[in-house]
Design a protein around this motif. Structure first.
Motif, mmCIF file in Angstrom:
data_model
loop_
_atom_site.group_PDB
_atom_site.id
_atom_site.type_symbol
_atom_site.label_atom_id
_atom_site.label_comp_id
_atom_site.label_asym_id
_atom_site.label_seq_id
_atom_site.Cartn_x
_atom_site.Cartn_y
_atom_site.Cartn_z
ATOM 1 N N LEU A 108 42.418 53.915 -5.657
ATOM 2 C CA LEU A 108 43.597 54.312 -4.894
ATOM 3 C C LEU A 108 44.497 55.182 -5.753
ATOM 4 N N ARG A 109 45.061 56.187 -5.129
ATOM 5 C CA ARG A 109 46.047 57.061 -5.764
ATOM 6 C C ARG A 109 47.163 57.216 -4.745
ATOM 7 N N LEU A 110 48.172 56.359 -4.853
ATOM 8 C CA LEU A 110 49.184 56.248 -3.810
ATOM 9 C C LEU A 110 50.407 57.126 -4.051
ATOM 10 N N VAL A 111 50.742 57.856 -2.992
ATOM 11 C CA VAL A 111 51.971 58.638 -2.951
ATOM 12 C C VAL A 111 52.608 58.320 -1.609
ATOM 13 N N SER A 112 53.769 57.659 -1.637
ATOM 14 C CA SER A 112 54.448 57.273 -0.399
ATOM 15 C C SER A 112 55.924 57.023 -0.685
ATOM 16 N N GLN A 113 56.760 57.597 0.124
ATOM 17 C CA GLN A 113 58.203 57.373 -0.002
ATOM 18 C C GLN A 113 58.647 56.091 0.696
ATOM 19 N N SER A 114 57.794 55.531 1.567
ATOM 20 C CA SER A 114 58.206 54.393 2.390
ATOM 21 C C SER A 114 57.471 53.086 2.085
ATOM 22 N N LEU A 115 56.341 53.122 1.387
ATOM 23 C CA LEU A 115 55.525 51.928 1.159
ATOM 24 C C LEU A 115 56.298 50.887 0.353
ATOM 25 N N ARG A 116 56.438 49.687 0.940
ATOM 26 C CA ARG A 116 57.198 48.603 0.307
ATOM 27 C C ARG A 116 56.317 47.461 -0.182
#
Length: 143
Positions: A108-116
Protein backbone atom coordinates in the motif's frame (compact mmCIF):
# COMPACT_ATOMS: atom_id res chain seq x y z
CA UNK A 1 -20.77 -16.39 -10.90
CA UNK A 2 -19.37 -16.11 -14.43
CA UNK A 3 -22.67 -17.51 -15.70
CA UNK A 4 -24.49 -14.56 -14.11
CA UNK A 5 -22.30 -11.67 -15.31
CA UNK A 6 -25.07 -10.12 -17.44
CA UNK A 7 -27.47 -10.24 -14.48
CA UNK A 8 -24.88 -8.68 -12.19
CA UNK A 9 -24.21 -5.91 -14.72
CA UNK A 10 -27.96 -5.19 -14.89
CA UNK A 11 -28.25 -5.11 -11.09
CA UNK A 12 -25.32 -2.70 -10.82
CA UNK A 13 -26.92 -0.42 -13.43
CA UNK A 14 -30.21 -0.46 -11.49
CA UNK A 15 -28.44 0.28 -8.21
CA UNK A 16 -26.60 3.20 -9.81
CA UNK A 17 -29.86 4.56 -11.27
CA UNK A 18 -31.55 4.34 -7.86
CA UNK A 19 -28.68 6.15 -6.12
CA UNK A 20 -27.73 3.33 -3.74
CA UNK A 21 -25.50 4.47 -0.87
CA UNK A 22 -24.60 1.27 1.01
CA UNK A 23 -23.52 -1.85 -0.85
CA UNK A 24 -21.97 -5.15 0.22
CA UNK A 25 -21.15 -7.43 -2.70
CA UNK A 26 -19.70 -10.84 -1.89
CA UNK A 27 -18.95 -13.58 -4.42
CA UNK A 28 -19.92 -16.87 -2.79
CA UNK A 29 -18.96 -19.60 -3.05
CA UNK A 30 -15.41 -19.79 -4.32
CA UNK A 31 -13.43 -19.16 -6.50
CA UNK A 32 -12.41 -15.65 -5.58
CA UNK A 33 -10.68 -15.03 -8.90
CA UNK A 34 -13.96 -14.10 -10.62
CA UNK A 35 -13.47 -10.60 -12.05
CA UNK A 36 -15.64 -7.89 -10.57
CA UNK A 37 -17.42 -5.87 -13.23
CA UNK A 38 -16.06 -2.37 -13.80
CA UNK A 39 -19.71 -1.21 -13.89
CA UNK A 40 -19.56 -1.06 -10.10
CA UNK A 41 -17.07 1.77 -10.26
CA UNK A 42 -19.65 4.00 -11.96
CA UNK A 43 -21.91 4.01 -8.89
CA UNK A 44 -20.91 7.46 -7.64
CA UNK A 45 -23.58 7.71 -4.91
CA UNK A 46 -21.98 5.09 -2.64
CA UNK A 47 -21.05 6.09 0.90
CA UNK A 48 -20.20 2.54 2.08
CA UNK A 49 -18.83 -0.27 -0.08
CA UNK A 50 -17.79 -3.72 1.09
CA UNK A 51 -16.47 -6.23 -1.43
CA UNK A 52 -15.56 -9.84 -0.73
CA UNK A 53 -14.00 -12.70 -2.70
CA UNK A 54 -13.55 -10.97 -6.05
CA UNK A 55 -10.76 -10.28 -8.45
CA UNK A 56 -10.64 -6.50 -8.64
CA UNK A 57 -10.14 -4.81 -12.01
CA UNK A 58 -6.70 -3.42 -12.78
CA UNK A 59 -5.69 0.19 -12.30
CA UNK A 60 -6.30 0.92 -16.00
CA UNK A 61 -9.99 -0.02 -15.60
CA UNK A 62 -10.25 2.26 -12.56
CA UNK A 63 -9.07 5.44 -14.30
CA UNK A 64 -12.66 6.60 -14.82
CA UNK A 65 -13.82 5.48 -11.36
CA UNK A 66 -14.97 8.11 -8.92
CA UNK A 67 -16.44 7.74 -5.46
CA UNK A 68 -16.98 11.35 -4.32
CA UNK A 69 -19.15 10.37 -1.32
CA UNK A 70 -17.53 7.09 -0.25
CA UNK A 71 -16.70 7.18 3.49
CA UNK A 72 -16.10 3.46 4.16
CA UNK A 73 -14.38 0.88 1.97
CA UNK A 74 -13.98 -2.75 2.97
CA UNK A 75 -12.10 -5.32 0.90
CA UNK A 76 -12.09 -8.95 1.99
CA UNK A 77 -10.32 -11.96 0.55
CA UNK A 78 -9.68 -10.57 -2.89
CA UNK A 79 -7.18 -10.83 -5.72
CA UNK A 80 -5.80 -7.80 -7.53
CA UNK A 81 -2.75 -6.22 -9.07
CA UNK A 82 -0.55 -3.86 -7.08
CA UNK A 83 -1.79 -0.27 -6.90
CA UNK A 84 -5.53 -0.98 -7.04
CA UNK A 85 -6.23 -0.10 -3.40
CA UNK A 86 -4.10 3.03 -3.74
CA UNK A 87 -6.12 3.97 -6.83
CA UNK A 88 -9.46 3.41 -5.08
CA UNK A 89 -8.35 5.51 -2.10
CA UNK A 90 -7.17 8.31 -4.42
CA UNK A 91 -10.56 8.34 -6.17
CA UNK A 92 -12.45 8.61 -2.88
CA UNK A 93 -11.87 12.13 -1.52
CA UNK A 94 -14.28 11.66 1.43
CA UNK A 95 -12.94 8.22 2.49
CA UNK A 96 -12.56 7.98 6.26
CA UNK A 97 -12.33 4.24 6.92
CA UNK A 98 -10.47 1.51 5.03
CA UNK A 99 -10.77 -2.15 6.05
CA UNK A 100 -8.67 -4.89 4.47
CA UNK A 101 -9.24 -8.52 5.44
CA UNK A 102 -7.51 -11.67 4.22
CA UNK A 103 -5.01 -10.29 1.76
CA UNK A 104 -1.61 -11.68 0.79
CA UNK A 105 1.39 -9.79 -0.57
CA UNK A 106 -0.22 -6.38 -0.77
CA UNK A 107 1.81 -3.17 -0.97
CA UNK A 108 0.00 0.00 0.00
CA UNK A 109 1.09 3.54 -0.78
CA UNK A 110 -1.56 5.75 0.77
CA UNK A 111 -2.27 9.35 -0.11
CA UNK A 112 -5.51 10.70 1.37
CA UNK A 113 -6.56 13.95 2.97
CA UNK A 114 -9.61 12.36 4.64
CA UNK A 115 -8.59 8.82 5.75
CA UNK A 116 -8.96 8.56 9.54
CA UNK A 117 -8.91 4.84 10.23
CA UNK A 118 -7.31 1.90 8.47
CA UNK A 119 -7.68 -1.65 9.74
CA UNK A 120 -5.75 -4.56 8.24
CA UNK A 121 -6.71 -8.02 9.57
CA UNK A 122 -5.66 -11.60 8.78
CA UNK A 123 -3.36 -10.34 6.03
CA UNK A 124 0.30 -10.59 5.07
CA UNK A 125 1.36 -7.17 3.88
CA UNK A 126 4.60 -6.63 1.99
CA UNK A 127 4.67 -2.91 2.62
CA UNK A 128 2.46 -0.14 4.00
CA UNK A 129 3.62 3.39 3.21
CA UNK A 130 1.54 6.22 4.59
CA UNK A 131 2.83 8.86 2.17
CA UNK A 132 0.38 11.64 2.94
CA UNK A 133 -2.57 10.98 5.21
CA UNK A 134 -2.57 13.65 7.92
CA UNK A 135 -5.85 12.54 9.54
CA UNK A 136 -4.69 8.91 9.72
CA UNK A 137 -1.61 9.97 11.66
CA UNK A 138 -3.87 11.61 14.22
CA UNK A 139 -6.45 8.89 14.42
CA UNK A 140 -6.08 5.07 14.00
CA UNK A 141 -3.99 2.57 12.12
CA UNK A 142 -4.82 -0.97 13.25
CA UNK A 143 -2.72 -3.90 12.02
Amino acid sequence: MNAHRAELARWLQLLAAKGVQDLALVNCPWPRDVPLLATLFAVTTLTRLYLGMWKLPGTAALRSASFPHLRELGLGSFEMEQGVVDSLVARSPALEMLNILGCKGLRLRLVSQSLRCMQISCSRMEDVAVVKAPCLALERLIL
